[in-house]
Structure formats: C-alpha cells, structure tokens
Scaffold this motif. Structure first.
Motif, PDB file in Angstrom:
ATOM      1  N   TRP A 117     -34.167   3.115 -32.475  1.00  0.00           N
ATOM      2  CA  TRP A 117     -33.306   2.422 -31.519  1.00  0.00           C
ATOM      3  C   TRP A 117     -33.572   2.956 -30.125  1.00  0.00           C
ATOM      4  CZ3 TRP A 117     -30.225  -1.507 -30.671  1.00  0.00           C
ATOM      5  CH2 TRP A 117     -29.251  -1.423 -29.674  1.00  0.00           C
ATOM      6  N   ILE A 118     -33.759   2.073 -29.219  1.00  0.00           N
ATOM      7  CA  ILE A 118     -34.012   2.484 -27.837  1.00  0.00           C
ATOM      8  C   ILE A 118     -32.737   2.234 -27.058  1.00  0.00           C
ATOM      9  CG2 ILE A 118     -35.376   2.013 -25.788  1.00  0.00           C
ATOM     10  CD1 ILE A 118     -37.642   1.216 -27.675  1.00  0.00           C
ATOM     11  N   ASP A 119     -32.199   3.309 -26.492  1.00  0.00           N
ATOM     12  CA  ASP A 119     -30.919   3.196 -25.792  1.00  0.00           C
ATOM     13  C   ASP A 119     -31.079   2.386 -24.521  1.00  0.00           C
ATOM     14  OD1 ASP A 119     -29.814   6.436 -26.806  1.00  0.00           O
ATOM     15  OD2 ASP A 119     -29.175   4.437 -27.451  1.00  0.00           O
ATOM     16  N   PRO A 120     -29.984   1.824 -24.020  1.00  0.00           N
ATOM     17  CA  PRO A 120     -30.103   1.039 -22.803  1.00  0.00           C
ATOM     18  C   PRO A 120     -30.568   1.885 -21.631  1.00  0.00           C
ATOM     19  CG  PRO A 120     -27.809   1.247 -23.476  1.00  0.00           C
ATOM     20  CD  PRO A 120     -28.627   1.794 -24.570  1.00  0.00           C
ATOM     21  N   ASP A 121     -31.371   1.242 -20.773  1.00  0.00           N
ATOM     22  CA  ASP A 121     -31.941   1.926 -19.617  1.00  0.00           C
ATOM     23  C   ASP A 121     -30.964   1.795 -18.462  1.00  0.00           C
ATOM     24  OD1 ASP A 121     -35.161   1.573 -17.874  1.00  0.00           O
ATOM     25  OD2 ASP A 121     -33.437   2.902 -17.566  1.00  0.00           O
ATOM     26  N   PRO A 122     -30.342   2.895 -18.014  1.00  0.00           N
ATOM     27  CA  PRO A 122     -29.290   2.773 -16.997  1.00  0.00           C
ATOM     28  C   PRO A 122     -29.814   2.351 -15.624  1.00  0.00           C
ATOM     29  CG  PRO A 122     -29.748   5.074 -17.497  1.00  0.00           C
ATOM     30  CD  PRO A 122     -30.582   4.269 -18.440  1.00  0.00           C
ATOM     31  N   SER A 123     -31.092   2.532 -15.371  1.00  0.00           N
ATOM     32  CA  SER A 123     -31.579   2.230 -14.029  1.00  0.00           C
ATOM     33  C   SER A 123     -31.763   0.735 -13.812  1.00  0.00           C
ATOM     34  CB  SER A 123     -32.921   2.926 -13.778  1.00  0.00           C
ATOM     35  OG  SER A 123     -33.847   2.476 -14.744  1.00  0.00           O
ATOM     36  N   VAL A 124     -31.793  -0.033 -14.882  1.00  0.00           N
ATOM     37  CA  VAL A 124     -31.998  -1.475 -14.707  1.00  0.00           C
ATOM     38  C   VAL A 124     -30.647  -2.155 -14.696  1.00  0.00           C
ATOM     39  CG1 VAL A 124     -33.035  -3.532 -15.731  1.00  0.00           C
ATOM     40  CG2 VAL A 124     -34.199  -1.343 -15.853  1.00  0.00           C
ATOM     41  N   GLU A 125     -30.363  -2.925 -13.664  1.00  0.00           N
ATOM     42  CA  GLU A 125     -29.049  -3.520 -13.498  1.00  0.00           C
ATOM     43  C   GLU A 125     -28.964  -4.828 -14.241  1.00  0.00           C
ATOM     44  OE1 GLU A 125     -26.739  -1.212 -10.981  1.00  0.00           O
ATOM     45  OE2 GLU A 125     -26.427  -3.379 -10.808  1.00  0.00           O
ATOM     46  N   GLY A 126     -27.933  -4.980 -15.002  1.00  0.00           N
ATOM     47  CA  GLY A 126     -27.579  -6.300 -15.495  1.00  0.00           C
ATOM     48  C   GLY A 126     -28.495  -6.865 -16.566  1.00  0.00           C
ATOM     49  N   VAL A 127     -29.523  -6.168 -16.939  1.00  0.00           N
ATOM     50  CA  VAL A 127     -30.415  -6.727 -17.966  1.00  0.00           C
ATOM     51  C   VAL A 127     -30.247  -5.897 -19.228  1.00  0.00           C
ATOM     52  CG1 VAL A 127     -32.794  -7.189 -18.602  1.00  0.00           C
ATOM     53  CG2 VAL A 127     -32.056  -7.480 -16.242  1.00  0.00           C
ATOM     54  N   ALA A 128     -30.121  -6.576 -20.337  1.00  0.00           N
ATOM     55  CA  ALA A 128     -29.948  -5.843 -21.606  1.00  0.00           C
ATOM     56  C   ALA A 128     -31.272  -5.239 -22.009  1.00  0.00           C
ATOM     57  CB  ALA A 128     -29.447  -6.796 -22.677  1.00  0.00           C
ATOM     58  N   THR A 129     -31.336  -3.944 -22.078  1.00  0.00           N
ATOM     59  CA  THR A 129     -32.596  -3.284 -22.419  1.00  0.00           C
ATOM     60  C   THR A 129     -32.518  -2.505 -23.714  1.00  0.00           C
ATOM     61  OG1 THR A 129     -31.846  -1.496 -21.035  1.00  0.00           O
ATOM     62  CG2 THR A 129     -33.445  -3.026 -20.088  1.00  0.00           C
ATOM     63  N   ALA A 130     -31.332  -2.462 -24.299  1.00  0.00           N
ATOM     64  CA  ALA A 130     -31.230  -1.716 -25.556  1.00  0.00           C
ATOM     65  C   ALA A 130     -31.824  -2.548 -26.675  1.00  0.00           C
ATOM     66  CB  ALA A 130     -29.771  -1.408 -25.850  1.00  0.00           C
ATOM     67  N   ARG A 131     -32.583  -1.947 -27.549  1.00  0.00           N
ATOM     68  CA  ARG A 131     -33.200  -2.727 -28.639  1.00  0.00           C
ATOM     69  C   ARG A 131     -33.743  -1.780 -29.684  1.00  0.00           C
ATOM     70  NH1 ARG A 131     -36.351  -1.701 -24.684  1.00  0.00           N
ATOM     71  NH2 ARG A 131     -38.572  -1.300 -24.931  1.00  0.00           N
ATOM     72  N   PHE A 132     -34.108  -2.375 -30.832  1.00  0.00           N
ATOM     73  CA  PHE A 132     -34.876  -1.649 -31.831  1.00  0.00           C
ATOM     74  C   PHE A 132     -36.348  -1.739 -31.471  1.00  0.00           C
ATOM     75  CE2 PHE A 132     -31.754  -0.506 -34.774  1.00  0.00           C
ATOM     76  CZ  PHE A 132     -30.864  -1.550 -34.942  1.00  0.00           C
ATOM     77  N   ALA A 133     -37.071  -0.656 -31.606  1.00  0.00           N
ATOM     78  CA  ALA A 133     -38.519  -0.726 -31.398  1.00  0.00           C
ATOM     79  C   ALA A 133     -39.133  -1.530 -32.547  1.00  0.00           C
ATOM     80  CB  ALA A 133     -39.115   0.682 -31.396  1.00  0.00           C
ATOM     81  N   PRO A 134     -40.146  -2.320 -32.285  1.00  0.00           N
ATOM     82  CA  PRO A 134     -40.773  -3.088 -33.373  1.00  0.00           C
ATOM     83  C   PRO A 134     -41.314  -2.140 -34.423  1.00  0.00           C
ATOM     84  CG  PRO A 134     -41.691  -3.721 -31.254  1.00  0.00           C
ATOM     85  CD  PRO A 134     -40.801  -2.558 -31.013  1.00  0.00           C
ATOM     86  N   ARG A 135     -41.159  -2.518 -35.665  1.00  0.00           N
ATOM     87  CA  ARG A 135     -41.453  -1.604 -36.744  1.00  0.00           C
ATOM     88  C   ARG A 135     -42.792  -1.957 -37.366  1.00  0.00           C
ATOM     89  NH1 ARG A 135     -38.702  -0.645 -40.190  1.00  0.00           N
ATOM     90  NH2 ARG A 135     -40.356   0.848 -40.527  1.00  0.00           N
ATOM     91  N   SER A 136     -43.486  -0.964 -37.853  1.00  0.00           N
ATOM     92  CA  SER A 136     -44.818  -1.238 -38.393  1.00  0.00           C
ATOM     93  C   SER A 136     -44.758  -2.027 -39.688  1.00  0.00           C
ATOM     94  CB  SER A 136     -45.533   0.080 -38.642  1.00  0.00           C
ATOM     95  OG  SER A 136     -44.856   0.790 -39.643  1.00  0.00           O
ATOM     96  N   GLY A 137     -43.635  -2.009 -40.377  1.00  0.00           N
ATOM     97  CA  GLY A 137     -43.613  -2.721 -41.650  1.00  0.00           C
ATOM     98  C   GLY A 137     -43.294  -4.182 -41.515  1.00  0.00           C
ATOM     99  N   THR A 138     -42.422  -4.539 -40.571  1.00  0.00           N
ATOM    100  CA  THR A 138     -42.009  -5.932 -40.491  1.00  0.00           C
ATOM    101  C   THR A 138     -43.066  -6.764 -39.791  1.00  0.00           C
ATOM    102  OG1 THR A 138     -40.901  -5.538 -38.409  1.00  0.00           O
ATOM    103  CG2 THR A 138     -39.591  -5.335 -40.409  1.00  0.00           C
ATOM    104  N   ARG A 139     -42.977  -8.043 -39.978  1.00  0.00           N
ATOM    105  CA  ARG A 139     -43.971  -8.958 -39.441  1.00  0.00           C
ATOM    106  C   ARG A 139     -44.021  -8.884 -37.927  1.00  0.00           C
ATOM    107  NH1 ARG A 139     -47.364 -11.379 -41.210  1.00  0.00           N
ATOM    108  NH2 ARG A 139     -46.687 -10.813 -43.279  1.00  0.00           N
ATOM    109  N   ALA A 140     -42.872  -8.724 -37.278  1.00  0.00           N
ATOM    110  CA  ALA A 140     -42.878  -8.745 -35.812  1.00  0.00           C
ATOM    111  C   ALA A 140     -43.607  -7.540 -35.262  1.00  0.00           C
ATOM    112  CB  ALA A 140     -41.454  -8.763 -35.288  1.00  0.00           C
ATOM    113  N   GLY A 141     -43.528  -6.474 -36.003  1.00  0.00           N
ATOM    114  CA  GLY A 141     -44.038  -5.253 -35.403  1.00  0.00           C
ATOM    115  C   GLY A 141     -45.344  -4.793 -35.995  1.00  0.00           C
TER     116      GLY A 141
END
Lengths: 223, 469, 214
Positions: free
Chosen positions: C174-198
């Motif tokens: 899990w990547i925590d939200p980046d406080p320096s970026v205003e108003g944009v949602a930056t928190a997310r899961f890093a793409p994983r090597s097992g799933t198709r997306a990652g």
C-alpha cells in the motif's frame, strides 16, 4: 539364464569378435573388390609404394579409401564419372574428431575387454560416403586433417549436396572449405563461438537438482 | 542466457575453448568468396533480435526485388523452417532456407551415454518415424558388433512390422499436414484419425504412442502381446479403405490438381546431384529404394513393389506416397502371417550384449517381470551383478566405423557410427534425408509463386527434428 | 424467497470478475507454436479423436496477435529462444503460456549446450505439463487445470480470511497518500506481480513488490 550356464557364452570370450571372425571382417565382398581395384589402378596404392597414392582399408565388409586434401576433388570427380564406379550420390559427408594427447579409453570388465590407453596426435577425419545406384555399391573416401587449422577444398563443384553438408562440418568441427559458395554456420546461431562436436568442447548442461542432492551433467559424471 | 547473444554488443573476443578460429563471424547472405580464403570479416557485427544483415540483402541493392522472411513460426512451413525468399512480385527468385531452430545436439549427447540408452536419444530426431531412427542405429551397432546374423528371426519380423506400420502412420501425417497447409482441414482430420489407429497398436506393443525406444541393439525390447496379430490384421485391412477415402477426396479434386501439378519439379539428374532420395527421387523415375539395394531385417524376402513416378512434381509424390502406404500394408500382411508361424526369443541370445531385463505386463503397467525380479533380488547374486553392469555400463563395441542406411518414409536415413572400443559411442552421425531435402529447396522452388513454395516444401516432407537433430 | 423471487427469467447475476474469467477460460485460442515431437501430440489433441475444441480451444490461430494461449510444445533451442520471446511479446493481454512436455518445462533429456533448460528462462509460464511426449489426455488435463486457474484469477487483491488490514496493506504494498500533492488522490496499492494488472514479464522480475502466486 545366467552366464555360467549358458552354453553360447564362454567366460573370457569377447563379444562376437572371435579370432576367426576377425579374419572374415577384413575381406571385402566381390563388388567392392572390383571397386578397390579400379581405384588403385587409377590412383595408386600407398601399400605398394606410391607416395601419393590411396590407403585402402577394409573393415566390417566396407571399403574405405584414404587420400590427401590435394587429390580429394580429383578422386571424387573420378568416382562420379568413371563408368566402372559411377557414384551418382554423395550420401553423407561427416567428420570425426580424434582428440590428441593421451586418454584412457574406459571399457568395463563384464565383457572382458581391458581398459586401454590411447595416444595420438589430434586429427579430424572427414568421410565422404559415395553410393552408386546403377552398380549398387557404396564406399567411403576419407581425408585426415590436422585439428589445429583444418582446411579442405569444397566438393560442391562435384556434388551440389555438399553445400549443406560442408556447412555442417564447418559448424561443428571448424573445417574451412575453400571456395564454398556460402560458408556460414548452419545449425548453431550465427554468432556462436566454438565448434560443438569437437571433443574438447564441453557438452554443456546444468546440474540436475533433486531433493537433497544434485546430479552433475552427463559429461562430468564418472560412470 | 539466450537473450545475451542477441544484444547489440558484438560477441566477446577470444574463443573460450581454446580455439584460434577466425571464421566465427557470419557473412552476408549473398556474398561470394574471393580467392578461396576464409569468409570475409566484417568490422563490427551487430545483432538485433531480428537478425543482423538486412542492409546487405538484395532488396536494398535492387529496387525490383523484395526479400520476405517466411518462418520460423509459420502455420505452413512444416515445422520451424525459416526461408528467406527473394521475390520479384510474387515469383520467387531465390530461396535461402535457414535451419537450426530445433538443433538439440543429439549426436553429441549420445557420446556420453552407453550404447543402449543412445536409442532413446536417437528416436527423437525424426519424430514422425521414430522406429526408423531406432532401427538404423541398432543395425549399425549390430554391424559393429558383428552380430547381424544372430538377431533372432522373430525379432526381425517384428521390426519389419513395426517399421512398416510407422511408414503408414508417417504418410498419414504427411497427408494430414500437407492438406492442412493447403487449406484442407478435412484431410487433417482424416489423417490424424487414421494415425490414431496405428498409434493404438504401437501403444499396445511398446507402451508409448511416440518415441518408443522399442528396437534395441540385438532385437526388440519385448515380445508382442498375444492378441496383437488379430488387432494388427483388423487395422491393416481397414487402412486401404481409408486410403481410398483420401484418394476420393483429393486425387481427382481440381483444386488439389491445380495446386500440386507441376510444382516443385526436380528432374532425376537434379535429384541425384542434390542428394535427394526417397519419394522425391522415385517420383522423378529412379527406382532407388534402400530396402532393395541394402536390405535389412530380411525385407528382401517379402513381396512388394518399388513405386516410381514420372513427372517429379508434387502430384507425383502424392500419388507415390499413397501407393507406398498400400505396399506397406502388403508387407505387413505377409509379416503377420510369418509371425504366427515363428516362435522364439526376441532378443539376442548372447548374454554379454542382450538387454537383461525381461519385461511383462504387471498390475501397474509394463515393467520387469515378477519372476525376473525375484531371481535377481532373491536367488542369484550373479544375475543381479550381471543385470546391474549391463544396465548401467552396457556392453563394449569393438572399434570401427560403419554406415548403415534404412529406407525411412522420407528417404535414405543413414547412420554413420564410429566406435573406439568402449561402452559409449564415439561419434554417431545421422544422414537425415530431410536435411538434404531442405538443401534441395532452393533449386526446387525457384520460379514458383509463394503459395507454391508451401506446396513444394510439403511435397518433400521435411521433418525439422531430422533436419536440425 | 427474497431476491430470487423478484427476478424475471433470463437474468444472470454474477461478479464482473467471474464472468470475465469464465469468458476467457471458455474461449482460449491457442497459438500454433509446435516445435518438435510434442507438436504432433498437440495436433492429435486438436484432432477428432481427442477433440480439444469442446473445451473452447476452437481454432489454433496462426498469428500471435489473435491468440490467447501459447502452448510451447517441444524443445526450445538457443536459436529459437529469442523468437519465442518475440512471439510472446506480440501476443496481446490477457495471455497465458503452457509449457508442454519435459523439454519445454526443464530441458528434458537434453541437458546440453543447445537447449534452453526450461522455457521459463524466456517467458513466464502458467502451467507445466510433463511427459515425453505427454499423452493427449495429459495435455487436456493441463489445459483444464489452466482453465481452473484462469477462472480463479483475481483482478483486485483481497484480504485473506482473517487477515488484519495492516497486514494486508503491508503485504500488498500500500502506498500512502502523498501529502505534497494537492487535491489528487495518490494513495493506492502498488501493482502486484501476480495479478494481471501488475504482471512484469521479465524473467528476472523487475518489480519490487512482494510476489505471490497469481
């Protein structure tokens, strides 16, 4: 049945090469005797004193004629064109690498063969197998080359099939065929280094892993 | 490891295995050599994923010609065959086959195993006719041992039956894949269906559908089951009807005739010069069949015809292969009848060479017979040692060199075997007919359209396992 | 009772993941990639006796751009390996690789200079089918197991039963939200090597996230 009760096997006798059989193997069938005589008539025989003649070998009812690189193309053309020989097909062109130095040839005691030591200078022999369809005979022309920088003239002028066959010998043994129309590697990738079928080239391969043990690749095993 | 060799750096200098070889760089596809010297060096060969010498090919030099690469992954090139076609419009001006995409180093691998396990390697070369590979190798080993006359007669008959069945199944696969490459999926379905019936027989006798390792030096590995003769007779009486189905579908078919007649023509002189044997040579009119010139396994005592054609084109080869399958049926019928009359062992009686295991069908499949296991484990230590030695180290073969050809469905399959007197082969060179036929492709396909190139390749029936070994 | 009674006929309720996986598994078209002896058994499997079309593998597409499944049937030589990789790269997502036979899975009996010891040195493999060559029934078993695997693929990572959220976040990167970026949602899961997306396709595995069987 076990060895000591089988009447066909005597302990200590070597497998199927009894003394009398050795004599039989050195004789040629009649049609090959005619071939040998024709070749010796045209090119001479080293055994009879011609320095640049052919060396004639007979083994397992097959005829082998050994010559040098200088007379090879002449000999192949003669075999193709002479009416008594008329070898229309070059069946095979292959190499064997006899590694120089001293080696222990491992045999095993079950059949009674001793272990023996071989010592030789390194050579590559290139064998040309000629087949005549009209006369129905088949024999071998052999050239022995030094394994340091082996070179031969190309036989593509006599038989076009030599194109691919010589490329294979070049690829696997490093024999350079002069005047070959397209001397490139044929089965290995073009940028491969080394000549795989030489005896000083390793088999390659990886260790095979089992649970708790590994087995080395085949050329590193000692059995 | 493989991706490194095709990076953009030039290959490492210095030969790792002590070879002072200056000719490891490739030359361009159309370069000729002056003065008979070693191939020309290029300054900095660069290798990309798709090859290195495209700038020097004819289409960069002459505007009218186009170079098209066909393969190695192609639904119609009969395996991993790559052909670099130089085209003038759609007509082939030159065809350079590039092979080696399936090179397995079998010939070198065999040098590190005893003589009998060599059969399992050699059987995987020409994978559509594995029994022929085994037969050629075993005949060569037997010739080196000098025991050709001591192989039991029942083993000879079984060898003839199995190899002729293999010829039929190989020709079926040829019809199937040849038809598929021309677009006839019906031919493919038919051909594989027939092949299944033959494969059932193989599985009953050898245990495997393909790559059997059944023919061993000295005989065959085990006897046929009791009901084999009836089942084989059933299969073999049905095959001519199936061949007739193929003929009904294809022989008078105008599309088939249009596509095959006059394509891939090689005259008899060209065939001989190019070393072409087997169906292509016989379709040009020369009745050269190794079963007649250098007979093996008593095949000269059977009654069969050597089929020849006249035109030397793909259609003649098609008709020839169907007729050959019918002749094989004839041989098998005679052999089955002989098999019923012949009793005896199926392996050489010389205990120093014969494979020691006695195989039988047990509760968990084919394996060592119970009586044999109880004998070597319980009763006779000497038998155990003998078994162990022969299975791990194998027999030794006296030094010498022989060449033994057999008539495989593709042509003359020759084994040039050298022994230095030890328990491992010293050098096994296989003269594979497909290798030679791929070398004949430039001559056979010059002047054809691209679609005809596929037909010409299919009519030679190259199997890339045999080409690349 | 309840919702089932209110539904009209002919309506299917499912999750997007399940239906897409079902579609992918049921209609997976193989690419013609037969190399050696296993290719003949693969053709037999596609023939009429051991029909493979009844499992959805209707046509063997010649062009990799139209194929979903690459059945590497046969020994991969050193010269062929870059071409295998090239073809794999040409296939569009979603794609799977089934390594058929021991030569493709591990080099087989050919432990030497000429054969890549396992096609998984070159492409990522989803299913290994041993055999020399594998019988058509074995290949079909491998294909059916691959279809099961595809039907159970997860598009989004889910917490395992009984797993606390902290543990889940740490495991999946899990990547925590980046406080320096205003108003944009930056928190997310890093793409994983097992799933198709990652999926990162290099054999060495370039991504830094923890790996898991996918």
């Amino acid at each position: 049945m076990s060895r000591d009760t089988n009447p066909n096997v005597t302990l200590g006798e070597t497998a199927a090469m009894r003394e009398g059989d050795l004599e039989l193997e050195r004789t040629l069938p009649d049609h090959l005797v005619a071939v040998r005589d024709r070749l010796v008539e045209a090119f001479g025989n080293v055994a009879e004193g011609d320095a640049d003649g052919l060396e004639v070998l007979a083994d397992r009812r097959e005829l082998t004629v050994v010559t040098g690189p200088e007379r090879l193309i002449e000999l192949l053309a003669f075999c193709r064109d002479d009416p008594a020989l008329q070898c229309e097909l070059l069946s095979d062109l292959s190499g064997v690498h006899w590694l120089g130095g001293t080696h222990e040839a491992s045999a095993q005691a079950t059949t009674g063969w001793p272990t023996y030591t071989e010592q030789r200078t390194g050579r590559i022999e290139v064998n040309y197998l000629l087949t005549s369809i009209s006369h129905g005979h088949r024999f071998r022309v052999r050239v022995n080359l030094d394994d340091e920088a082996p070179r031969l003239p190309t036989a593509t002028g006599v038989y076009s099939v030599a194109d691919f066959l010589e490329r294979e010998v070049y690829d696997f043994f490093g024999v350079v065929f002069a005047d070959h129309p397209n001397l490139q590697r044929i089965l290995m990738p073009e940028d491969w280094e080394g000549h795989p079928h030489r005896k000083d080239y390793p088999l390659g391969g990886v260790e095979v892993e089992y649970k708790g043990a590994t087995i080395p690749p085949p050329d590193e095993r000692d059995y | 490891m493989s991706s490194d060799q095709h990076s953009d750096q030039p290959p490492e200098s210095g030969a790792p295995w002590g070879e002072e070889e200056s000719v490891t760089e490739p030359t361009s596809a159309v370069a000729t050599h002056e003065g008979g010297d070693a191939p020309a060096r290029r300054a900095e060969p660069e290798y990309t994923l798709v090859g290195g010498d495209w700038e020097e090919l004819p289409d960069a030099v002459e505007d009218d010609l186009m170079v098209l690469n066909m393969g190695p992954q192609h639904p119609s090139t009969h395996g991993v065959l790559r052909m670099r076609l130089t085209l003038d419009g759609e007509t082939v001006v030159d065809n350079e086959p590039i092979i080696g995409y399936l090179h397995t180093g079998i010939e070198k691998n065999v040098e590190f195993r005893p003589w009998v396990p060599g059969v399992t390697f050699v059987t995987r070369m020409d994978y559509l006719s594995p029994l022929f590979n085994e037969l050629g190798y075993c005949l060569a080993v037997e010739k080196l041992l000098g025991v050709t006359d001591e192989v039991p007669e029942r083993a000879q008959i079984i060898r003839v039956i199995m190899t002729e069945l293999n010829r039929i199944s190989s020709h079926m696969v040829w019809l199937a894949t040849g038809g598929m490459e021309l677009g006839s999926t019906t031919a493919m379905i038919f051909g594989f269906r027939e092949r299944e019936t033959v494969l059932d027989l193989f599985e009953q006798v050898t245990g495997l559908r393909m790559n059997h390792a059944y023919i061993r030096p000295g005989g065959v590995s085990q006897d046929v089951p009791e009901d084999f003769v009836e089942r084989a007779n059933t299969v073999v009486t049905e095959i001519p009807n199936r061949l007739q189905e193929f003929e009904d579908l294809l022989t008078e078919n105008p599309i088939w005739i249009e596509r095959l007649k006059g394509v891939g023509v090689l005259t008899a002189e060209q065939c001989l010069d190019l070393g072409v044997t087997g169906p292509p040579l016989r379709s040009a009119g020369i009745p050269y069949d190794v079963r007649v010139t250098d007979p093996y396994c008593g095949i000269e005592t059977y009654d069969f015809d050597v089929i020849t054609g006249e035109d030397g084109d793909a259609y003649a080869r098609y008709l020839l292969r169907i007729e050959e399958a019918r002749q094989s049926v004839r041989i098998i019928e005679q052999a089955l009848e002989r098999l019923q009359r012949t009793e005896g062992p199926v392996m050489l009686q010389d205990q120093k060479i014969a494979w020691p295991a006695q195989l039988a069908l047990g509760p968990d499949g084919i394996g060592n017979a119970q009586e044999y296991i109880s004998k070597i484990m319980g009763q006779s230590m000497e038998s155990l040692i003998h078994h162990f030695k022969l299975v791990t180290e194998g027999f030794t073969v006296p030094a010498g060199q022989v060449y033994v050809p057999v008539e495989s469905p593709r042509g003359e399959l020759g084994y040039h075997v050298t022994s230095n007197g030890t328990n491992k082969p010293y050098r096994v060179k296989v003269r594979d007919p497909s290798f030679i036929h791929v070398g004949a492709l430039p001559t056979a396909t010059r002047g054809l359209l691209i679609a005809d190139v596929i037909v010409a390749v299919a009519s030679f029936d190259p199997v890339m396992g045999g080409v690349d070994r | 009772m309840g919702l089932e009674a209110k539904l009209p006929n002919g309506v299917l309720l499912t999750s997007v993941e399940k239906i897409i996986n079902w579609g992918r598994a049921g209609s997976m078209w193989p690419a013609t990639f037969g190399l050696a002896c296993c290719a003949i058994e693969m053709m037999s499997t596609g023939g009429s006796h051991y029909d493979l079309a009844r499992f959805g593998q209707e046509v063997f597409r010649a062009s990799p751009r139209q194929a979903d499944l690459m059945i590497v049937a046969g020994r991969v030589s050193q010269k062929m390996a870059p071409i295998v990789r090239n073809l794999y790269d040409q296939m569009p997502e979603p794609k799977w690789v089934l390594s058929m036979g021991v030569c493709a899975s591990s080099g087989g009996m050919f432990n030497n200079y000429a054969i890549v010891q396992g096609v998984d040195h070159v492409v990522p493999v989803d299913m290994y089918v041993p055999g020399c060559p594998p019988r058509p029934e074995m290949l079909m078993d491998g294909i059916l197991k691959l279809q099961d695997k595809v039907k159970n693929e997860q598009f989004v990572e889910r917490p395992r039963p009984g797993e606390p959220m902290e543990e889940f976040r740490r495991r999946t990167g899990w990547i925590d939200p980046d406080p320096s970026v205003e108003g944009v949602a930056t928190a997310r899961f890093a793409p994983r090597s097992g799933t198709r997306a990652g999926r990162r396709d290099t054999p060495a595995g370039a991504d830094a996230g923890p790996s898991q069987e996918g």
